[in-house]
Design a protein around this motif. Structure first.
Motif, mmCIF file in Angstrom:
data_model
loop_
_atom_site.group_PDB
_atom_site.id
_atom_site.type_symbol
_atom_site.label_atom_id
_atom_site.label_comp_id
_atom_site.label_asym_id
_atom_site.label_seq_id
_atom_site.Cartn_x
_atom_site.Cartn_y
_atom_site.Cartn_z
ATOM 1 N N LYS A 1 2.031 0.443 -4.480
ATOM 2 C CA LYS A 1 3.369 0.637 -5.054
ATOM 3 C C LYS A 1 3.945 -0.730 -5.455
ATOM 4 O O LYS A 1 4.053 -1.621 -4.607
ATOM 5 C CB LYS A 1 4.284 1.303 -4.026
ATOM 6 N N PRO A 2 4.313 -0.924 -6.746
ATOM 7 C CA PRO A 2 4.867 -2.212 -7.180
ATOM 8 C C PRO A 2 6.282 -2.405 -6.637
ATOM 9 O O PRO A 2 7.078 -1.470 -6.607
ATOM 10 C CB PRO A 2 4.875 -2.108 -8.701
ATOM 11 N N ILE A 3 6.602 -3.633 -6.189
ATOM 12 C CA ILE A 3 7.953 -3.911 -5.689
ATOM 13 C C ILE A 3 8.500 -5.200 -6.323
ATOM 14 O O ILE A 3 9.309 -5.906 -5.736
ATOM 15 C CB ILE A 3 7.990 -3.990 -4.146
ATOM 16 N N SER A 4 8.043 -5.500 -7.554
ATOM 17 C CA SER A 4 8.596 -6.610 -8.341
ATOM 18 C C SER A 4 8.526 -6.218 -9.810
ATOM 19 O O SER A 4 8.023 -5.136 -10.143
ATOM 20 C CB SER A 4 7.822 -7.907 -8.080
ATOM 21 N N GLN A 5 9.025 -7.099 -10.693
ATOM 22 C CA GLN A 5 9.013 -6.777 -12.121
ATOM 23 C C GLN A 5 7.579 -6.518 -12.607
ATOM 24 O O GLN A 5 6.633 -7.134 -12.136
ATOM 25 C CB GLN A 5 9.598 -7.924 -12.965
ATOM 26 N N GLU A 6 7.477 -5.611 -13.601
ATOM 27 C CA GLU A 6 6.181 -5.293 -14.183
ATOM 28 C C GLU A 6 6.190 -5.658 -15.666
ATOM 29 O O GLU A 6 7.246 -5.767 -16.285
ATOM 30 C CB GLU A 6 5.888 -3.805 -14.027
ATOM 31 N N PRO A 7 5.026 -5.831 -16.283
ATOM 32 C CA PRO A 7 4.969 -6.106 -17.723
ATOM 33 C C PRO A 7 5.691 -5.030 -18.532
ATOM 34 O O PRO A 7 5.656 -3.845 -18.192
ATOM 35 C CB PRO A 7 3.464 -6.128 -18.019
ATOM 36 N N LYS A 8 6.328 -5.452 -19.619
ATOM 37 C CA LYS A 8 7.156 -4.542 -20.424
ATOM 38 C C LYS A 8 6.348 -3.374 -20.981
ATOM 39 O O LYS A 8 6.827 -2.237 -20.999
ATOM 40 C CB LYS A 8 7.788 -5.319 -21.591
ATOM 41 N N GLU A 9 5.125 -3.655 -21.444
ATOM 42 C CA GLU A 9 4.328 -2.585 -22.040
ATOM 43 C C GLU A 9 4.006 -1.498 -21.013
ATOM 44 O O GLU A 9 3.977 -0.307 -21.346
ATOM 45 C CB GLU A 9 3.027 -3.158 -22.625
ATOM 46 N N ILE A 10 3.775 -1.901 -19.782
ATOM 47 C CA ILE A 10 3.488 -0.913 -18.736
ATOM 48 C C ILE A 10 4.721 -0.052 -18.475
ATOM 49 O O ILE A 10 4.637 1.178 -18.363
ATOM 50 C CB ILE A 10 3.018 -1.615 -17.447
ATOM 51 N N LYS B 1 -15.560 2.026 5.187
ATOM 52 C CA LYS B 1 -14.972 1.302 4.051
ATOM 53 C C LYS B 1 -13.478 1.618 3.931
ATOM 54 O O LYS B 1 -12.646 0.732 3.712
ATOM 55 C CB LYS B 1 -15.685 1.682 2.744
ATOM 56 N N ILE B 2 -13.159 2.898 4.070
ATOM 57 C CA ILE B 2 -11.756 3.315 3.984
ATOM 58 C C ILE B 2 -10.957 2.656 5.107
ATOM 59 O O ILE B 2 -9.853 2.137 4.882
ATOM 60 C CB ILE B 2 -11.645 4.853 4.057
ATOM 61 N N LYS B 3 -11.522 2.650 6.306
ATOM 62 C CA LYS B 3 -10.840 2.055 7.458
ATOM 63 C C LYS B 3 -10.623 0.561 7.244
ATOM 64 O O LYS B 3 -9.558 0.012 7.558
ATOM 65 C CB LYS B 3 -11.663 2.306 8.723
ATOM 66 N N TYR B 4 -11.618 -0.122 6.677
ATOM 67 C CA TYR B 4 -11.525 -1.564 6.434
ATOM 68 C C TYR B 4 -10.341 -1.875 5.517
ATOM 69 O O TYR B 4 -9.540 -2.776 5.790
ATOM 70 C CB TYR B 4 -12.826 -2.065 5.810
ATOM 71 N N ILE B 5 -10.207 -1.134 4.418
ATOM 72 C CA ILE B 5 -9.136 -1.399 3.450
ATOM 73 C C ILE B 5 -7.779 -1.048 4.050
ATOM 74 O O ILE B 5 -6.795 -1.777 3.875
ATOM 75 C CB ILE B 5 -9.392 -0.626 2.138
ATOM 76 N N LEU C 1 0.845 -1.186 0.000
ATOM 77 C CA LEU C 1 0.000 0.000 0.000
ATOM 78 C C LEU C 1 0.885 1.243 0.000
ATOM 79 O O LEU C 1 1.862 1.330 0.745
ATOM 80 C CB LEU C 1 -0.903 -0.003 1.232
ATOM 81 N N ALA C 2 0.568 2.188 -0.865
ATOM 82 C CA ALA C 2 1.358 3.418 -0.959
ATOM 83 C C ALA C 2 1.280 4.206 0.354
ATOM 84 O O ALA C 2 0.368 4.015 1.171
ATOM 85 C CB ALA C 2 0.852 4.269 -2.114
ATOM 86 N N SER C 3 2.264 5.086 0.534
ATOM 87 C CA SER C 3 2.275 5.942 1.730
ATOM 88 C C SER C 3 1.932 7.374 1.335
ATOM 89 O O SER C 3 1.892 7.720 0.151
ATOM 90 C CB SER C 3 3.655 5.897 2.389
ATOM 91 N N LYS C 4 1.727 8.217 2.336
ATOM 92 C CA LYS C 4 1.410 9.626 2.071
ATOM 93 C C LYS C 4 2.548 10.334 1.347
ATOM 94 O O LYS C 4 2.335 11.314 0.631
ATOM 95 C CB LYS C 4 1.126 10.354 3.384
ATOM 96 N N ASP C 5 3.794 9.841 1.545
ATOM 97 C CA ASP C 5 4.958 10.501 0.951
ATOM 98 C C ASP C 5 5.145 10.154 -0.524
ATOM 99 O O ASP C 5 5.945 10.783 -1.216
ATOM 100 C CB ASP C 5 6.233 10.112 1.716
ATOM 101 N N GLU D 1 -2.472 -2.352 5.155
ATOM 102 C CA GLU D 1 -1.269 -1.705 5.689
ATOM 103 C C GLU D 1 -0.289 -2.734 6.256
ATOM 104 O O GLU D 1 -0.669 -3.621 7.032
ATOM 105 C CB GLU D 1 -1.640 -0.684 6.761
ATOM 106 N N GLY D 2 0.992 -2.632 5.825
ATOM 107 C CA GLY D 2 2.041 -3.513 6.315
ATOM 108 C C GLY D 2 2.032 -4.897 5.708
ATOM 109 O O GLY D 2 2.822 -5.762 6.113
ATOM 110 N N LYS D 3 1.150 -5.136 4.726
ATOM 111 C CA LYS D 3 1.023 -6.451 4.121
ATOM 112 C C LYS D 3 1.626 -6.462 2.711
ATOM 113 O O LYS D 3 1.700 -5.430 2.040
ATOM 114 C CB LYS D 3 -0.450 -6.863 4.025
ATOM 115 N N LEU D 4 2.045 -7.648 2.284
ATOM 116 C CA LEU D 4 2.463 -7.845 0.896
ATOM 117 C C LEU D 4 1.211 -8.123 0.072
ATOM 118 O O LEU D 4 0.406 -8.986 0.438
ATOM 119 C CB LEU D 4 3.438 -9.019 0.789
ATOM 120 N N LEU D 5 1.030 -7.393 -0.998
ATOM 121 C CA LEU D 5 -0.181 -7.491 -1.809
ATOM 122 C C LEU D 5 0.155 -8.104 -3.172
ATOM 123 O O LEU D 5 0.999 -7.579 -3.914
ATOM 124 C CB LEU D 5 -0.802 -6.104 -1.994
ATOM 125 N N LEU D 6 -0.492 -9.202 -3.484
ATOM 126 C CA LEU D 6 -0.307 -9.877 -4.774
ATOM 127 C C LEU D 6 -1.500 -9.550 -5.657
ATOM 128 O O LEU D 6 -2.653 -9.650 -5.223
ATOM 129 C CB LEU D 6 -0.209 -11.389 -4.559
#
Length: 673
Positions: free
Chosen positions: A52-61, A98-102, A21-25, A107-112
């Motif tokens: 925020k991506p933290i692994s390889q992304e598709p070439k076209e992107i 809803k915002i609080k739930y997400i 999850l992205a941060s305010k900064d 937060e602090g998790k790895l997202l696939l």
């Protein structure tokens, strides 16, 4: 705006990326109403969040990001991007809940997630979106991950396929992704793989890739404790390892402990060996003259044969030596010039060469650019930054767009054909390229305008373009009263290939023998553009020479330099000569082959002798004169190429013919051209 076809967009979303999850900064897209990483969007009428991506992304992107400056964050929409949402979220009208739930969930998790590239033709914008997000374990701050494709084979089966250069299915890591440097199979991780070793399989399977020259691949065993500690996320066919673990620990172990596939070849079981022999046998059946050549060599020889037959199919007959010389010159030099009698088919040969590589103007991988006598400066072919409007105005040649495409798609060879290049003074309009093409790839940046200038369309036209090794430049030239002479500076940096004029009788005879309905089909046409870069030799250029040869070239340089020190055999030329010799195609049957001595003769003629020109007062002793056609020039160079040392290297037949021509010009005109 470039729009990607639906099949490419579908390929992109078959892969996986991990993020946090992205941060305010972070620099966030302007989608949410509050500017927070999780926010409500009135426009979407839903909660949006940014990852925020933290692994390889598709070439076209990645290419779109580089081209138009798209935001790096992926945009998720609560009701669309998250599967298995609880009912209380779906039907809850309290936005803050809803915002609080997400927030609490992410937060602090790895997202696939599966990446989506959304393109809007109307607004000419792209968006990075999220599909099917999955929450993994806690993620350490600052860590990044490397996606390693996993194959569903036993190690023996996988290694047999690698050694046979058979396609490997990389599901969940298809052609949309950058070429992987590691592959996981069973308890082994395979590495020591370079990006340019991968070739896209020519079938319609967009998951299949082939490794060229697989004997360099190594493997190391992974411990269960390592898997538990360093794997962040794992699916059926993809594993996300801690990037630092892969780039340091695994890379070091591969270097010092890795087992080469070539060392495993003898251990391969009998079935795998039979399969390997069947592959080679099938190749030899298809092209019997290429028996005992490696698949990599076969691809290159097959390409040259395709080139020859495609030319014949258009009633164009070139000597095989000219075709191989032209091909080798392109591989070993940043700029190749095609010269010869007007009407011999110089532009057509260059075009057919590109087409045989699978290139076309329609796909933006080839550009045929006619040169106008009015071109006097780089802006004529590139364009300029308009100071009044602050807009970069590209020239109508289309060169800037072509170079940007070559920069963005750097795994695919791109060919620029400059037709009748010397109709205008090349050193003027082509000036920035002449120096840049001699630099190493990482230093070749073509400046369009100052980086400090204000340019309102700089998202599309950056201030510089990276000229990478996938760019091939060919110029055609005529020699008549309407053209400009080439300067020594340009001749020192390019191979000038003069096409041999075949006799009319020979042309008719070859065309009668050639049956257009039986055009050779290697079955590899769709792959040539992908494997072209692997044909370039990685050998050290100086190692192409014996010591006695270098002594002869020193003697040649001294002879020329005594007359004009600026026209000698330069260090640049000896290095380029080494590259030329190292890049000669290898053909065990010598059907498509230039013998080394002949190759040296060709190089000296087209790279060294071309610069020797001038009045009889200066060049008479060096070139000599000829009173009659059946005599030999009485110049120092002709004697040098006839010497015992020279004859150990080459007969220098073509070089001596060129010297005879120059000697005749001195005798008749008092000037050698």
């Amino acid at each position: 705006m470039k729009l990607y076809p639906p099949n490419i967009l579908d390929q992109i979303k078959e892969n996986y990326v991990v993020g946090v999850l992205a941060s305010k900064d972070d620099y966030l897209p302007r989608m949410g109403d509050s500017g927070e990483p999780v926010s409500f969007s009135e426009q979407m009428n839903d909660v949006v969040f940014f990852v925020k991506p933290i692994s390889q992304e598709p070439k076209e992107i990645t290419q779109v990001e580089n081209r138009v400056g798209m935001n790096k964050m992926y945009i998720g929409v609560g009701s669309k991007s998250i599967s298995n949402l609880p009912l209380e979220f779906k039907y809850n009208t309290d936005i803050n809940k809803k915002i609080k739930y997400i927030k609490e969930k992410f937060e602090g998790k790895l997202l696939l997630f599966k990446p989506l590239l959304t393109q809007q033709e109307r607004t000419e914008r792209y968006y990075k979106n999220i599909d099917d997000i999955i929450v993994e374990e806690d993620c350490r701050e600052g860590v990044s991950f490397y996606a390693v494709p996993k194959v569903n084979l036993t190690p023996n089966e996988f290694e047999a396929k690698l050694l046979a250069e058979e396609p490997i299915n990389l599901e969940q890591y298809n052609h949309a992704m950058p070429a992987p440097l590691y592959v996981l199979c069973g308890d082994y991780i395979y590495g020591n793989i370079k990006e340019n070793q991968w070739r896209i399989d020519s079938s319609n399977n967009h998951n299949a890739r082939v490794i060229i020259s697989p004997s360099t691949v190594k493997r190391v065993e992974l411990m269960e404790a390592e898997k538990l500690k360093y794997i962040g996320s794992e699916r059926d066919f993809i594993v996300f390892f801690d990037d630092e673990f892969v780039s340091t620990t695994i890379a070091d172990r591969l270097d010092f402990e890795g087992v080469h596939l070539r060392g495993l070849e003898e251990e391969t079981n009998a079935t795998s060996q039979v399969e390997l022999e069947n592959v080679q046998s099938a190749m030899n059946e298809k092209s019997p003259e290429y028996t005992n050549t490696s698949p990599k060599q076969l691809h290159e020889i097959a390409f040259i044969r395709d080139l020859e037959t495609k030319a014949k199919a258009r009633n164009l007959i070139y000597s095989r030596e000219d075709l191989i010389n032209f091909h080798t010159s392109i591989k070993s030099s940043a700029l190749t010039m095609l010269s010869g009698q007007s009407g011999i088919g110089k532009t057509k040969l260059a075009t057919i060469y590109g087409e045989t590589l699978g290139l076309s103007q329609k796909s933006d991988t080839m550009l045929i650019m006619p040169i106008s006598p009015a071109y006097t400066e780089p802006g004529d072919i590139l364009g300029y930054l308009n100071p009044a409007t602050g807009l970069y105005m590209p020239a109508e040649t289309g060169l800037v767009e072509f170079l940007i495409h070559a920069q963005d798609y750097d795994k695919q060879v791109h060919m620029l054909i400059m037709d009748e290049m010397n109709l205008s003074q090349i050193e003027h309009y082509f000036a920035p390229f002449i120096s840049l093409l001699e630099l190493e790839e990482e230093d070749r940046f073509l400046n369009l305008y100052s980086k400090d200038s204000v340019c309102h369309n700089d998202q599309k036209y950056k201030n510089s373009i990276h000229l990478k090794n996938n760019l091939v430049i060919v110029g055609t030239m005529n020699t008549d009263e309407t053209t400009k002479d080439l300067s020594d500076r340009l001749l020192d940096r390019s191979n000038v290939v003069v096409l041999e004029k075949r006799s009319f009788k020979d042309i008719k005879k070859e065309l009668e023998v050639f049956d257009g309905s039986e055009v050779y089909n290697s079955g590899l046409e769709d792959a040539y553009g992908e494997v072209y870069m692997t044909w370039k030799s990685q050998k050290e250029n100086w190692k192409a020479f014996e010591e006695f040869e270098l002594e002869f070239y020193d003697e040649l340089d001294n002879a020329i330099s005594r007359v004009d020190r600026l026209k000698g055999f330069s260090i640049r030329n000896i290095i380029r000569m080494g590259a030329y010799l190292n890049n000669l195609p290898v053909d065990s049957e010598q059907v498509f082959h230039i013998e080394r001595g002949k190759a040296i003769d060709l190089f000296i003629k087209q790279r060294v002798i071309t610069k020797i020109r001038g009045p009889i007062e200066i060049y008479e002793n060096l070139i000599g004169t000829m009173e009659f056609d059946n005599t030999e020039p009485n110049g120092e160079l002709y004697s040098l190429f006839n010497s015992e040392t020279a004859q150990k290297i080459s007969t220098f037949d073509k070089t001596k013919i060129e010297l005879k021509q120059k000697a005749r010009e001195l005798s008749v005109n008092g000037y050698a051209t």
